[in-house]
Design a protein around this motif. Sequence first.
Motif, PDB file in Angstrom:
ATOM      1  N   VAL A  32       0.817  -1.207   0.000  1.00 50.36           N
ATOM      2  CA  VAL A  32       0.000   0.000   0.000  1.00 50.36           C
ATOM      3  C   VAL A  32       0.860   1.272   0.000  1.00 50.36           C
ATOM      4  CG1 VAL A  32      -0.281   0.175   2.507  1.00 50.36           C
ATOM      5  CG2 VAL A  32      -2.074   1.048   1.004  1.00 50.36           C
ATOM      6  N   PHE A  33       2.064   1.209   0.548  1.00 50.02           N
ATOM      7  CA  PHE A  33       2.979   2.353   0.481  1.00 50.02           C
ATOM      8  C   PHE A  33       3.307   2.671  -0.978  1.00 50.02           C
ATOM      9  CE2 PHE A  33       7.380   3.835   0.048  1.00 50.02           C
ATOM     10  CZ  PHE A  33       7.335   4.997   0.781  1.00 50.02           C
ATOM     11  N   GLU A  34       3.590   1.625  -1.752  1.00 46.04           N
ATOM     12  CA  GLU A  34       3.875   1.818  -3.175  1.00 46.04           C
ATOM     13  C   GLU A  34       2.631   2.302  -3.914  1.00 46.04           C
ATOM     14  OE1 GLU A  34       7.023  -1.499  -4.499  1.00 46.04           O
ATOM     15  OE2 GLU A  34       5.378  -2.306  -3.297  1.00 46.04           O
ATOM     16  N   TYR A  35       1.466   1.817  -3.467  1.00 43.62           N
ATOM     17  CA  TYR A  35       0.238   2.251  -4.127  1.00 43.62           C
ATOM     18  C   TYR A  35       0.027   3.753  -3.956  1.00 43.62           C
ATOM     19  CZ  TYR A  35      -4.510   2.791  -5.648  1.00 43.62           C
ATOM     20  OH  TYR A  35      -5.619   3.242  -6.331  1.00 43.62           O
ATOM     21  N   GLN A  36       0.235   4.261  -2.755  1.00 43.56           N
ATOM     22  CA  GLN A  36       0.107   5.712  -2.542  1.00 43.56           C
ATOM     23  C   GLN A  36       1.020   6.486  -3.480  1.00 43.56           C
ATOM     24  OE1 GLN A  36       0.757   6.687   1.623  1.00 43.56           O
ATOM     25  NE2 GLN A  36      -1.408   7.141   1.829  1.00 43.56           N
ATOM     26  N   ARG A  37       2.258   6.044  -3.571  1.00 45.44           N
ATOM     27  CA  ARG A  37       3.236   6.701  -4.437  1.00 45.44           C
ATOM     28  C   ARG A  37       2.779   6.691  -5.894  1.00 45.44           C
ATOM     29  NH1 ARG A  37       7.976   2.893  -5.174  1.00 45.44           N
ATOM     30  NH2 ARG A  37       6.411   2.018  -6.609  1.00 45.44           N
ATOM     31  N   ASP A  38       2.357   5.528  -6.368  1.00 41.04           N
ATOM     32  CA  ASP A  38       1.976   5.397  -7.777  1.00 41.04           C
ATOM     33  C   ASP A  38       0.641   6.079  -8.064  1.00 41.04           C
ATOM     34  OD1 ASP A  38       4.311   4.005  -8.199  1.00 41.04           O
ATOM     35  OD2 ASP A  38       3.381   2.030  -7.992  1.00 41.04           O
ATOM     36  N   PHE A  39      -0.258   6.072  -7.083  1.00 49.27           N
ATOM     37  CA  PHE A  39      -1.520   6.794  -7.244  1.00 49.27           C
ATOM     38  C   PHE A  39      -1.248   8.276  -7.470  1.00 49.27           C
ATOM     39  CE2 PHE A  39      -4.498   9.710  -5.315  1.00 49.27           C
ATOM     40  CZ  PHE A  39      -5.682   9.408  -5.977  1.00 49.27           C
ATOM     41  N   LEU A  40      -0.372   8.850  -6.653  1.00 46.54           N
ATOM     42  CA  LEU A  40      -0.091  10.288  -6.769  1.00 46.54           C
ATOM     43  C   LEU A  40       0.464  10.641  -8.151  1.00 46.54           C
ATOM     44  CD1 LEU A  40       1.372  11.508  -3.359  1.00 46.54           C
ATOM     45  CD2 LEU A  40      -0.778  12.149  -4.447  1.00 46.54           C
ATOM     46  N   LYS A  41       1.345   9.785  -8.673  1.00 43.83           N
ATOM     47  CA  LYS A  41       1.893  10.037 -10.007  1.00 43.83           C
ATOM     48  C   LYS A  41       0.777  10.048 -11.050  1.00 43.83           C
ATOM     49  CE  LYS A  41       6.434   7.935  -9.118  1.00 43.83           C
ATOM     50  NZ  LYS A  41       7.316   6.790  -9.470  1.00 43.83           N
ATOM     51  N   ALA A  42      -0.118   9.040 -10.968  1.00 39.55           N
ATOM     52  CA  ALA A  42      -1.219   8.965 -11.932  1.00 39.55           C
ATOM     53  C   ALA A  42      -2.174  10.139 -11.758  1.00 39.55           C
ATOM     54  CB  ALA A  42      -1.963   7.636 -11.760  1.00 39.55           C
ATOM     55  N   PHE A  43      -2.482  10.467 -10.517  1.00 35.47           N
ATOM     56  CA  PHE A  43      -3.386  11.577 -10.210  1.00 35.47           C
ATOM     57  C   PHE A  43      -2.847  12.886 -10.792  1.00 35.47           C
ATOM     58  CE2 PHE A  43      -4.681  15.077  -7.415  1.00 35.47           C
ATOM     59  CZ  PHE A  43      -6.062  14.931  -7.418  1.00 35.47           C
ATOM     60  N   GLN A  44      -1.561  13.127 -10.601  1.00 34.51           N
ATOM     61  CA  GLN A  44      -0.958  14.364 -11.096  1.00 34.51           C
ATOM     62  C   GLN A  44      -0.899  14.389 -12.618  1.00 34.51           C
ATOM     63  OE1 GLN A  44       2.687  14.135  -8.886  1.00 34.51           O
ATOM     64  NE2 GLN A  44       1.754  14.896  -6.994  1.00 34.51           N
ATOM     65  N   THR A  45      -0.683  13.233 -13.232  1.00 33.47           N
ATOM     66  CA  THR A  45      -0.665  13.147 -14.694  1.00 33.47           C
ATOM     67  C   THR A  45      -2.022  13.518 -15.279  1.00 33.47           C
ATOM     68  OG1 THR A  45       1.051  11.438 -14.719  1.00 33.47           O
ATOM     69  CG2 THR A  45      -0.362  11.579 -16.664  1.00 33.47           C
ATOM     70  N   ILE A  46      -3.088  13.024 -14.641  1.00 33.51           N
ATOM     71  CA  ILE A  46      -4.440  13.283 -15.138  1.00 33.51           C
ATOM     72  C   ILE A  46      -4.853  14.726 -14.888  1.00 33.51           C
ATOM     73  CG2 ILE A  46      -6.884  12.631 -14.929  1.00 33.51           C
ATOM     74  CD1 ILE A  46      -5.848   9.820 -14.058  1.00 33.51           C
TER      75      ILE A  46
END
Length: 316
Positions: free
Chosen positions: A78-92
Motif C-alpha cells: 500500500v505504500f507503493e500504491y500511494q506513491r503510484d496513485f499520486l503520479k497517476a493523479f498528477q498526470t491526469i
Amino acid sequence: MPQYDLITILGPTASGKTPFAAHLAYELDSEIISADSRQLYRKMDLGTGKDLADYTVNGRQIPYHLIDIAEPGYKYNVFEYQRDFLKAFQTITAQNKLPILCGGTGMYLESVLKGYKLLPVPENPELRASLADKTLEELTELLGSYKTLHNQTDVDTAKRAIRAIEIEEYYATHPREQRPFPQLNSLIVGIDIDRELRRAKISNRLKQRLEEGMIEEVTQLLNSGIAAEDLIYYGLEYKYLTLYATGELSFEEMFSGLETAIHQFAKRQMTWFRGMERRGFTIHWIDATLQMEEKIGRVKELITRKEVTNKLNTGE
C-alpha cells in the motif's frame, strides 16, 4: 468549499463498477486510476478479472492507470500504491481532467482518500517465525486487535495475514513519517448490488473465466518459473487454481472452494465499505440494476449539486 478533486467508484466484486467507471470517464472525458491489489500484476488477467475490454466505450479507449505495472511474484504494498496513485493523479489533473478512482481494495481506496502517512515496512524474520504455526483464523483475529487499519478483505492466506501483522506491528513501534500527502475532496459513489444477484453473477463469472482459460493462465505462470507459494500468496483464484494445478485439489474441490471464497470476499468488501461510512466517509449508493444512463445521470446530479452548493457558499 473546493470542487471535487476526484470521483471514486467502489463496490464489491461482480457489481459492475468497472464498466460504469469507464462509461462515466467517457462522458466526462476523464481517465481511470485502478484501486485493485491484484490487477496491477502483468500476465494475471483472467484470475484478477481485468476485463480490459470494458475500457473501450463507443470505440474510444479510456485511459487507465495502475494496471499491469508489476511482475507476477512481486509483493506490491500500500505504500507503493500511494506513491503510484499520486503520479497517476498528477498526470491526469495536469490535463485539466477529473480523475476517476475505481476499485474494491478497501485499504488502497482509504489510504488515498484519507491520506494516511505510510512507511515502507521491512521484513521482520523473528515476528514471522513466531507466527508461522498459527492458523489463518488465529492470524486474522490477531490482526483485528491492532488499532491501525489494514485491509482484512484481502487477507485470505496465512502469508498475507502475517505480512499485514508485520506492517501493523511496525507502525505500532515506529513513529509515522510526516510525508506530505494531499487531502483529496472526493465524490464517493458505491455500486449497491443485491446479495443474491451478486452471488449469481460471481458464480456465472467464475464459470465463464474457467472456460476462457483461467486454469491455463495459472499453469503458464507456474511454467514461467513463478513459485507456487508466490501465486498462492495472492489468494482467491490464484490460491485455488495453483492448488489444483499442483494436484493438491480435485477440480470439484477447487471450484466449490473458490466459489465460496469469492462469495466470502465480496461480503468482507461490503463490511469494509460500511466501516468506511462509520469512519466518516459519505458514500452515495447507486442501484447496480439501473441502466447505465441512469447511473451516469445520478453522478452528474451529485456533481451539479456540489457546484450549486459551492456557489451559494461563496456568494457567486
